[in-house]
Design a protein around this motif. Sequence first.
Motif, PDB file in Angstrom:
ATOM      1  N   ILE A   1       0.832  -1.207   0.000  1.00  0.00           N
ATOM      2  CA  ILE A   1       0.000   0.000   0.000  1.00  0.00           C
ATOM      3  C   ILE A   1       0.869   1.260   0.000  1.00  0.00           C
ATOM      4  N   THR A   2       1.878   1.286   0.862  1.00  0.00           N
ATOM      5  CA  THR A   2       2.714   2.501   0.922  1.00  0.00           C
ATOM      6  C   THR A   2       3.434   2.731  -0.403  1.00  0.00           C
ATOM      7  N   ASN A   3       3.912   1.662  -1.004  1.00  0.00           N
ATOM      8  CA  ASN A   3       4.590   1.822  -2.302  1.00  0.00           C
ATOM      9  C   ASN A   3       3.654   2.388  -3.354  1.00  0.00           C
ATOM     10  N   SER A   4       2.414   1.959  -3.318  1.00  0.00           N
ATOM     11  CA  SER A   4       1.488   2.410  -4.356  1.00  0.00           C
ATOM     12  C   SER A   4       1.188   3.897  -4.220  1.00  0.00           C
ATOM     13  N   LEU A   5       1.463   4.463  -3.044  1.00  0.00           N
ATOM     14  CA  LEU A   5       1.236   5.902  -2.867  1.00  0.00           C
ATOM     15  C   LEU A   5       2.221   6.722  -3.688  1.00  0.00           C
ATOM     16  N   VAL A   6       3.407   6.195  -3.861  1.00  0.00           N
ATOM     17  CA  VAL A   6       4.421   6.900  -4.655  1.00  0.00           C
ATOM     18  C   VAL A   6       4.912   5.952  -5.743  1.00  0.00           C
ATOM     19  N   LYS A   7       3.996   5.601  -6.611  1.00  0.00           N
ATOM     20  CA  LYS A   7       4.154   4.514  -7.563  1.00  0.00           C
ATOM     21  C   LYS A   7       5.442   4.595  -8.411  1.00  0.00           C
ATOM     22  N   GLY A   8       5.619   5.693  -9.090  1.00  0.00           N
ATOM     23  CA  GLY A   8       6.768   5.805  -9.995  1.00  0.00           C
ATOM     24  C   GLY A   8       8.073   5.698  -9.235  1.00  0.00           C
ATOM     25  N   TRP A   9       8.107   6.291  -8.097  1.00  0.00           N
ATOM     26  CA  TRP A   9       9.335   6.394  -7.323  1.00  0.00           C
ATOM     27  C   TRP A   9       9.830   5.037  -6.844  1.00  0.00           C
ATOM     28  N   THR A  10       8.889   4.163  -6.488  1.00  0.00           N
ATOM     29  CA  THR A  10       9.293   2.875  -5.897  1.00  0.00           C
ATOM     30  C   THR A  10       9.505   1.787  -6.940  1.00  0.00           C
ATOM     31  N   LYS A  11       9.466   2.188  -8.213  1.00  0.00           N
ATOM     32  CA  LYS A  11       9.631   1.182  -9.253  1.00  0.00           C
ATOM     33  C   LYS A  11      10.998   0.506  -9.188  1.00  0.00           C
ATOM     34  N   HIS A  12      12.029   1.293  -8.969  1.00  0.00           N
ATOM     35  CA  HIS A  12      13.381   0.719  -8.958  1.00  0.00           C
ATOM     36  C   HIS A  12      14.054   0.824  -7.600  1.00  0.00           C
ATOM     37  N   ARG A  13      13.292   1.200  -6.556  1.00  0.00           N
ATOM     38  CA  ARG A  13      13.938   1.324  -5.246  1.00  0.00           C
ATOM     39  C   ARG A  13      12.899   1.187  -4.147  1.00  0.00           C
ATOM     40  N   MET A  14      13.396   1.008  -2.906  1.00  0.00           N
ATOM     41  CA  MET A  14      12.520   0.863  -1.742  1.00  0.00           C
ATOM     42  C   MET A  14      12.350   2.230  -1.089  1.00  0.00           C
ATOM     43  N   LEU A  15      11.252   2.380  -0.384  1.00  0.00           N
ATOM     44  CA  LEU A  15      11.111   3.579   0.447  1.00  0.00           C
ATOM     45  C   LEU A  15      12.099   3.482   1.603  1.00  0.00           C
ATOM     46  N   PRO A  16      12.651   4.592   2.046  1.00  0.00           N
ATOM     47  CA  PRO A  16      13.579   4.511   3.175  1.00  0.00           C
ATOM     48  C   PRO A  16      12.850   4.082   4.452  1.00  0.00           C
ATOM     49  N   LYS A  17      13.628   3.555   5.397  1.00  0.00           N
ATOM     50  CA  LYS A  17      13.047   3.119   6.672  1.00  0.00           C
ATOM     51  C   LYS A  17      12.485   4.355   7.384  1.00  0.00           C
TER      52      LYS A  17
END
Lengths: 197, 455
Positions: free
Chosen positions: B423-439
């Motif tokens: 869910i959190t990744n889908s909030l910033v879809k383009g950004w998380t395509k090639h990387r993880m959200l930071p802790k």
Amino acid sequence: MSREDILSNIKKNVPVLTELPIITYKDFNEVRDLKKLFIENIEATGGKAIIAEDKNDAALHIKDLFGEPGNVISLSEGINISTINPTEISSAKEFDQLELAILDAQFGVAENGAVWVSEKNIYNRVIPFITLHLVLVLNEEQIMENMHDAYEKLSSFEEGYGVFISGPSKTADIEQSLVIGAQGPLSTTIFLINQNN
Amino acid sequence: MIGHPQAAEIFNEDEERVNWHDKSLWGVRQKRDNVASKVKGWEELRELASEIKAHTLSKLDEYLIQFEIQAKKNRAIVHWATNAEEHNKIVYKILNEHNAKNVVKSKSMLTEECGLNHYLGKKEIDIVDTDLGERIVQLAKEPPSHIVMPAIHKKREEIDELFHQHLKTELSGGDEVYLAREARKHLRQKFLNADAAITGVNFAVAETGIIVVCTNEGNADMGVHSTKLHIACMGIEKLVPKLEHLGIFLRLLARSATGQPITAYTSHFRSPKKGNDFHIVIVDNGRSNHLGMPDFRNSLRCIRCGACMNTCPVYRRSGGHSYNATVPGPIGSILSPGFDLSKYSSLPFASSLCGSCSNVCPVKIDIHPQLYKWRQVITEKSHKDRIKNIVIFISSRIFSKPSAFKLCSKFGNLSLRLLPQSITNSLVKGWTKHRMLPKVPENTFTEWYKKNRML
């Protein structure tokens, strides 16, 4: 008229005039061994640099390097090994079988290994490009340090055509892999001669 | 026409190719750094080049007139073209008058911009690009993807296949020496049977009427000197005032472009050989209007070295074709919108604004500030991106009220920590395509500050 339209639109749109900078070209000069630098840069371009005592010596080197090539034009006085008389040829097609051209260069540029040749050195403009191998003969005292010095020397250049040649023709258009010998000569050799000898 | 993000997405489907493309261009950037660092006064040279170009643009009309007078004295015939269509018509008319059917052309981004090949093709003229990279893309029926290295996007196996198909070469697994030699044979025949040569122009000297053309392959000279007719096509911005200024620009050009101290050939054309004809076509095609845009006119200083492309993280990873413009990369992204804002509106956004382009530019064009300014112009003109507008509207409300900001950051921190990653990744879809959200930290910054400020 397009000319007037373009010029008037430019005139309307040019920014406020700014002056040309004052340039002190000598600030770009350094104390360097020009001959050494020149030779290093020729080699870096894939060219060859040979120090010869005089033109006879150069002629011997040419024989070592190229053997007995079929079609030769030498426009360098003292290296009389021409097999073709360029004045008898008028079209590029007839030059296509040229294997070796030997020409005088007027001066060299240490910072990039280039030499300057102009119309008076080459007889026909196509010769330095269409030949399979190119040899350029240069008085070693005529090595400038950089392009600023070169253009100072060219300030009275009045001929129809002139070219800086730096090494052989080359390409890196296939995956950035360098190939020496593209549409011009496959090799370029510079002879440095001490004219005092 | 699709925009840059969509085109880049297609290029990015092949990750291995993206990495390879990225690496090749970065290699060229490194070569540039290496040679530039050896030049005493490199930064001063850039500054001088920038000032000379600024001065030239500030009296461009006068310099063009001076150039024309000198060129005519040198027995060149000068033509003026307001736009691409007129340029093409002029070139065709000259060729037609000389009954020229077979034409060899060296690299000229201007003729690409004007669509000359296509135009002459329709008139039954055989026009052959003679720079190896340009010949490769011409055979592949593609535009160049880079202004200095037109086929940088092509792998050796593809070139092998292309030559096998069109030049009847053996399949060699992409042996570059074999392929370059075969191209040489093929092009040599084209040169020797050509009726006319077309070249671009790197620099035109107002003081003397000389034009300068730089190549490594010797193809411009092979063409011009094999034929009786030379047509040189130049944009109005190619001028420099004096011959001595060439020293400055030539020291910068090849070093910035490919990391060479100079190109193999730097040819100075003043007058035609006796009995030959030399035509110069001066082309505006939107440039004089561009000159009237104070925020963007500096881009006309460009000497087309391509250094900004080689260094650009977006160009390297999206490929030249994704820009859909004659000049791609950072410089193309500030030039193209000046000519057609709606067509190229996605280009100024194809940048991280890291500023590397401005840092390597040999004539010190303020590329990344201009990219930013174009974004403002484009955003003001179009409100198409509704979601972005809503987000900006809500954010401005939140950021302008401390209480709302506090509440939202607390809520945001909690949800990022507690919600599942899908869910959190889908909030910033383009950004998380090639990387993880930071802790996500346990406290918000305000909480942390309150707790720690007394220490």
